[in-house]
Enzyme design. Structure first.
Site, short mmCIF file in Angstrom:
data_model
loop_
_atom_site.label_atom_id
_atom_site.label_comp_id
_atom_site.label_asym_id
_atom_site.label_seq_id
_atom_site.Cartn_x
_atom_site.Cartn_y
_atom_site.Cartn_z
N LYS A 91 0.72 -1.34 -0.15
CA LYS A 91 0.09 0.16 0.02
C LYS A 91 0.88 1.19 0.02
CE LYS A 91 -0.36 -0.37 4.94
NZ LYS A 91 -1.28 -0.88 6.27
N TYR A 134 12.45 31.76 5.85
CA TYR A 134 11.12 32.37 6.09
C TYR A 134 11.01 32.76 7.58
CZ TYR A 134 9.36 31.28 1.52
OH TYR A 134 8.99 31.24 0.12
C1 LIG Z 1 -0.15 -1.80 6.86
C2 LIG Z 1 -0.82 -3.40 7.57
C3 LIG Z 1 0.05 -4.27 7.48
C4 LIG Z 1 1.67 -4.20 7.64
O1 LIG Z 1 2.23 -3.68 8.65
P1 LIG Z 1 3.83 -3.58 9.12
O2 LIG Z 1 3.99 -3.18 10.45
O3 LIG Z 1 4.13 -2.52 7.86
O4 LIG Z 1 4.32 -4.94 8.55
C5 LIG Z 1 -0.60 -5.59 7.96
N1 LIG Z 1 -1.84 -5.65 8.20
C6 LIG Z 1 -2.61 -4.52 7.99
C7 LIG Z 1 -3.94 -5.04 8.17
C8 LIG Z 1 -2.17 -3.43 7.66
O5 LIG Z 1 -3.10 -2.28 7.46
#
Ligand SMILES: *Cc1c(COP(=O)(O)O)cnc(C)c1O
Length: 368
Positions: free
Chosen positions: A38, A264
């Protein structure tokens, strides 16, 4: 490797392979591995990362939203893709691209059942998420009977897996809570399979779960941050290799006299003669304003250079007083030695936020 000529995010796909193999070695050979890609594969490049992981034989991918899965399908990814947080408005696109929805409430389950009926889907793969204490998404244990009732004799769908998500796998002070989540998931899945009458895949662990609770691996594990090189713990960080390095160059050097200001709102005022370097990246590239005013730092020829004054949209200024450097020289924002985790910690955030925030304006450059 060519020398850096502008701001780039360098992505090392052999490090990705190393991390994947390292994590896989911690689980049983028969346990499936889901790669969480993701948010552009945690700010790197979802397509390139997915192609590499698919070539290594990964079992599953997960994305948060439908559009992210569509992008992978359009790039030719054929591995099953779980959409963790689908919205009903996208179900046409989701099923068109054979993406698998994670259904977490009666509202979204009913909408998907209606969609499946209307489009005469057959045994379409779905996943059901249960809440075991994170209180974010998921059905309650008490919902099992009603869920099973609503899906019985619905041949348009097929429950592929049951999942839940742990709240604090990286936190040793929350071991008891994590154990209670694992127990609760075990009970839920046993009861579901008993009433449903079919055995399905079960998965619970994220990266820190794999590292700290591998006994709860069930049939599949889900790793995001781990495959990108971080283990939320110094011990594991040593074994993993960050895949992304953010690099840039010095655009201009300035000599600042005592009393002069930088940037700034004149947020920084020099007390002595100083030299600053202006770098071509800012908050629009993912270096947030919280890194400004001495919190964050970069590395130039192995030396730490603090960010001075406010972070601008397209630039930051860093203090290079006493550091031998010239315009055009390479600057490491984060990399293998000064990691994203360390830079994130300097400003009260975490590697996840820093990595996923690197904007699409920054060119990705791949090494394999
Ligand atoms: C993002 C996510 C993961 C991955 O978690 P990590 O700590 O990056 O390994 C796993 N399961 C779900 C449901 C998530 O939303």
């Amino acid at each position: 490797m060519p020398t850096t000529k502008e701001t780039i995010l360098e992505i090392n796909l052999s490090h990705l392979e190393h991390n994947y193999n390292y994590l896989k070695a911690l689980i049983k050979p028969e346990t499936k591995f889901l790669g969480v890609v993701k948010a552009f594969a945690y700010g790197s490049d979802a397509v390139k990362v997915a192609i590499k992981l698919e070539s290594l034989g990964i079992d599953y991918f997960a994305v948060a939203y439908t559009s992210e899965g569509v992008m992978l399908r359009e790039a030719g990814i054929e591995t099953p893709i779980l959409v963790l947080h689908p919205q009903a408005v996208n179900f046409d696109l989701l099923t068109l691209h054979h993406l698998e929805p994670n259904l977490y409430s009666f509202r979204i389950l009913k909408k998907f059942l209606d969609h499946a009926k209307q489009h005469r889907l057959k045994k379409y793969p779905i996943h059901l998420k249960f809440n075991t204490g994170l209180n974010r998404l998921g059905f309650a244990k008490e919902d099992i009977t009603a869920i099973v009732k609503s899906i019985t004799n619905r041949n348009e769908i097929n429950v592929v897996s049951l999942l839940s998500h742990l709240a604090a796998t990286e936190d040793v002070n929350e071991k008891e809570f994590t154990q209670s989540q694992i127990e609760s998931f075990t009970k839920i899945t046993n009861e579901f399979e008993l009433i449903h009458g079919n055995v399905v895949l079960k998965h619970l662990l994220n990266t820190s779960g794999i590292l700290n609770y591998s006994e709860a691996q069930f049939d599949m594990v889900r790793s995001g941050i781990g495959i990108y090189g971080f283990g939320n713990d110094a011990k594991f960080d040593k074994a993993l290799k960050p895949i992304a390095s953010l690099k840039t160059i010095i655009s201009q050097l300035h000599t600042i006299k005592p009393g002069e200001s930088v940037g700034y709102n004149r947020a920084y005022k020099a007390k002595k003669m100083q030299v600053t370097a202006t770098l071509p990246l800012g908050h629009a590239d993912g270096i947030g304003r919280h890194f400004g005013n001495g919190a964050g730092y970069v590395t130039i020829h192995g030396h730490k250079a603090e960010i001075v004054g406010n972070v601008c949209m397209d630039m930051i200024m860093v203090d290079v007083t006493g550091i031998e450097c010239k315009e055009g020289d390479e600057v490491i924002i984060f990399g293998e030695l000064n990691t994203a985790e360390m830079l994130a910690a300097s400003s009260n955030t975490i590697s996840y936020e820093l990595l996923t925030g690197i904007s699409q304006r920054v060119k990705r450059y791949f090494i394999d």
